[in-house]
Design an enzyme around this catalytic site. Structure first.
Site, PDB file in Angstrom:
ATOM      1  N   GLY A 197      44.050 -45.518  30.127  1.00 36.82           N
ATOM      2  CA  GLY A 197      44.758 -46.749  30.470  1.00 36.82           C
ATOM      3  C   GLY A 197      45.161 -46.791  31.933  1.00 36.82           C
ATOM      4  N   THR A 246      49.871 -41.635  33.435  1.00 39.41           N
ATOM      5  CA  THR A 246      50.088 -42.464  32.247  1.00 39.41           C
ATOM      6  C   THR A 246      51.449 -43.143  32.340  1.00 39.41           C
ATOM      7  OG1 THR A 246      50.293 -42.644  29.850  1.00 39.41           O
ATOM      8  CG2 THR A 246      50.914 -40.517  30.737  1.00 39.41           C
ATOM      9  N   ASP A 292      53.034 -43.951  29.931  1.00 41.97           N
ATOM     10  CA  ASP A 292      53.796 -43.532  28.753  1.00 41.97           C
ATOM     11  C   ASP A 292      54.857 -42.474  29.068  1.00 41.97           C
ATOM     12  OD1 ASP A 292      52.011 -45.181  27.537  1.00 41.97           O
ATOM     13  OD2 ASP A 292      50.884 -43.605  26.520  1.00 41.97           O
TER      14      ASP A 292
HETATM   15  P1  FBP Z   1      46.945 -43.719  28.634  1.00 36.89           P
HETATM   16  O1  FBP Z   1      47.604 -42.696  27.773  1.00 36.89           O
HETATM   17  O2  FBP Z   1      45.487 -43.626  28.653  1.00 36.89           O
HETATM   18  O3  FBP Z   1      47.547 -43.720  30.009  1.00 36.89           O
HETATM   19  O4  FBP Z   1      47.250 -45.157  28.016  1.00 36.89           O
HETATM   20  C1  FBP Z   1      48.490 -45.730  27.955  1.00 36.89           C
HETATM   21  C2  FBP Z   1      48.537 -46.966  27.106  1.00 36.89           C
HETATM   22  O5  FBP Z   1      48.961 -48.040  27.905  1.00 36.89           O
HETATM   23  C3  FBP Z   1      49.435 -46.808  25.897  1.00 36.89           C
HETATM   24  O6  FBP Z   1      50.784 -47.053  26.211  1.00 36.89           O
HETATM   25  C4  FBP Z   1      48.844 -47.791  24.936  1.00 36.89           C
HETATM   26  O7  FBP Z   1      49.118 -47.438  23.598  1.00 36.89           O
HETATM   27  C5  FBP Z   1      47.369 -47.717  25.220  1.00 36.89           C
HETATM   28  O8  FBP Z   1      47.261 -47.302  26.566  1.00 36.89           O
HETATM   29  C6  FBP Z   1      46.642 -49.012  25.028  1.00 36.89           C
HETATM   30  O9  FBP Z   1      45.272 -48.784  25.104  1.00 36.89           O
HETATM   31  P2  FBP Z   1      44.183 -49.808  25.641  1.00 36.89           P
HETATM   32  O10 FBP Z   1      44.293 -49.810  27.122  1.00 36.89           O
HETATM   33  O11 FBP Z   1      42.904 -49.188  25.237  1.00 36.89           O
HETATM   34  O12 FBP Z   1      44.464 -51.128  25.043  1.00 36.89           O
END
Ligand code: FBP
Length: 551
Positions: A79, A201, A203
């Site tokens: 992400g 991230t 997160d």
């Molecule tokens: P990363 O762990 O890859 O940094 O992703 C973070 C995130 O934004 C999460 O908070 C969320 O659950 C997920 O990506 C959403 O995934 P996508 O970008 O595939 O919709």
């Protein structure tokens, strides 16, 4: 591309580097390390990269000139997170500082570009347009899991073709786990390729003693907090809605907690607490109803409820169900793909153990289907697709009706739903994230020049001014333990969930009752890039509290 006024001025911002990285550097080696758990298993899986020392950069008074130029490849993985472009520009500037002939290549759209040999050279002219901007659009990102030797061998071909000596993987815990596996693989086959990870991230769950925060968390939380503050003003003006606001963050509740500290909502659920107290969905609904009915007694039929994205996975009975669903879906994906939604529900129900089948059948159909969607490439349920905010508000409305019928509640309840995630992932990085990411990238270039592999770029002491930040590298194997993934035990970087004995949580818990039964909203306002340091450079409240500071 036409640039906005802010973009033009912001492009000239020169991110700050730790003092040690401002001149020539040399490596100071620490003591050998151990993984955080399962030492024997991890050691056996990483014979060449286990136990390496923590390293730190110091100023070098007698720098040795690097004679041979070298090339580096980068992958943006997973992400988006604010600051990715500054990692790239930091690596680029670090490489050019070492030798003007050094070159940087970006693999396109994440690990897939590496495997399929899609890449571009990143030149000064290209990078100039992306400095201090949000997004990963310079080369794109992707979630292909880099996990098997065929992929590693295919990638090696392009690395050799481009004469690349090191690969930098900018990603979260799963991607950095892959970086460690790749480093070990290349070392084992004598490929002479270094692999370095960078902690990314929003997160905030990739952190430990050495990695104080992942980049992007600061900016994303500030974006969400601005909007939550705006909603709270609206809510306190109209006084007629409860706003159920789900916040991204995958499993961990760091984002929700940080936003609660910033905005002081009436309720913020913390998934880790729900798990520790073994709360059921009913317990959660009852708590929200208690706050709503107490506020109604004071004539307040409005409020805000923050919900961490991963909540549902932390309710113990739901957690068991999701774990079994992960295995069942993994084993039957092809067959399930051919079924209609109703057939799929029936099929899955038949494959589950009796207790889980019963719980699965009791869920609203929409939620059961959302829980049964295809997993991401790491085998995780895609929690961002589960509408927990609607699930909770529906259940709350139903319970309030029952309470009203029993004469226990006489307020009015109307809900609005929000989900904040994508709004913050590509925001222009705050000064903190702009400086931190540039330093992480520059530091990664120095780690490559030092010859190490299987390390994560680490910049710490982050609540001090940036010139006092400490730069170095942490062996990735040190952060690993064994966890069950896609039905198998795998070595992975341990995820950092909210620590219920940590100061950020304890601070919120100490205010919770007061915030629930009063209206004490805080309005952080938008991110500021220019102005007084206490507004523009302040790190997250989580980081400040974790470092013993007051907020
Ligand atoms: P990363 O762990 O890859 O940094 O992703 C973070 C995130 O934004 C999460 O908070 C969320 O659950 C997920 O990506 C959403 O995934 P996508 O970008 O595939 O919709």
């Amino acid at each position: 591309m036409k640039k906005s006024a802010l973009q033009k001025v912001r492009a000239d911002y020169q991110p700050k580097l730790p003092k040690t990285l401002q001149g020539s550097v040399k490596l100071k080696m620490g003591a050998p390390t151990e993984s955080v758990a399962n030492q024997d298993e991890i050691k056996a899986l990483f014979p060449h990269t286990y136990g390496l020392p923590v390293v730190e950069f110091e100023h070098d008074d007698n720098p040795v000139r690097v004679e041979e130029p070298f090339n580096v490849g980068i992958i943006l993985s997973g992400g988006q997170a604010p600051g990715g472009h500054n990692v790239v520009s930091g690596i680029f500037d670090g490489l050019k500082k070492l030798n003007k002939e050094n070159r940087l290549y970006g693999f396109l759209m994440g690990p897939a570009g590496f495997i399929n040999h899609q890449y571009m050279e990143l030149t000064a002219g290209i990078i100039k347009d992306y400095r201090n901007t949000g997004g990963f659009d310079i080369i794109g990102s992707g979630r292909t899991k880099l996990e098997n030797p065929d992929q590693f061998d295919s990638g090696l071909k392009i690395l050799k073709e481009l004469n690349i000596k090191a690969l930098v993987i900018i990603g979260g815990d799963d991607s950095n786990t892959n970086a460690a596996v790749l480093a070990e693989y290349y070392k084992n086959i004598g490929a002479d390729i270094q692999v370095i990870g960078v902690p990314k991230t929003i997160d905030g769950d990739l952190k430990n003693e050495w990695i104080e925060t992942s980049f992007g968390f600061d900016t994303a939380c500030k974006v969400y907090s601005e909007v939550i503050g705006n909603i709270q003003r609206d809510c306190n003006s109209a006084k007629k809605y409860y706003h159920f606001i789900k916040l991204m963050g995958r499993s961990a509740s760091h984002i929700a907690l940080e936003c609660a500290l910033e905005t002081q909502p009436n309720i913020c659920l913390i998934s880790e607490e729900v798990l520790a107290k073994k709360m059921t969905l009913d317990n959660i609904v009852n708590y929200i109803c208690y706050v709503i009915s107490e506020r109604a007694k004071m004539g307040w039929n409005f409020g805000t409820v923050l919900i961490p994205e991963g909540l549902i996975e932390f309710i113990p009975s739901m957690k068991d169900l999701i774990a079994e669903l992960n295995d069942v879906i993994e084993a039957n994906q092809a067959e399930l793909d051919l079924l209609t939604p109703d057939e799929k529900l029936e099929k899955i129900q038949g494959l589950l153990s009796p207790a889980n089948a019963e719980l699965y059948a009791s869920l609203p159909k929409g939620i059961a289907l959302q829980l049964s969607l295809e997993r991401d490439s790491h085998g995780n349920v895609q929690v961002s697709l589960i509408e927990t905010e609607s699930l909770l508000s529906e259940m709350v409305a139903k319970r309030l009706n029952e309470m009203a019928e029993a004469g226990e509640y006489s307020g009015k309840f109307a809900a609005q739903h929000h989900f904040f995630g994508y709004e913050g992932r590509c925001a222009d990085p705050t000064n903190f994230d702009a400086d931190y990411t540039y330093s992480l990238g520059y530091n990664a270039a120095m780690l490559i020049n030092s010859g190490v592999t299987g390390y994560m770029s680490s910049v710490r002491n982050l609540t001090e001014p940036s010139d006092k930040w400490i730069a170095g590298g942490i062996p990735i194997t040190m952060m690993m333990n064994m966890e069950r993934r896609k039905g198998e035990m795998k070595p992975v970087i341990q995820k950092a969930l909210v620590n219920l004995n940590g100061r950020p949580y304890l601070k919120y818990a100490s205010m919770r009752e007061t915030l629930a039964l009063n209206t004490l909203y805080q309005y952080p306002g938008p991110i500021q890039y220019f102005g007084p340091a206490e507004i523009c450079d302040r790190p997250s409240m989580t980081l400040l509290l974790e470092h013993g500071k007051e907020i």
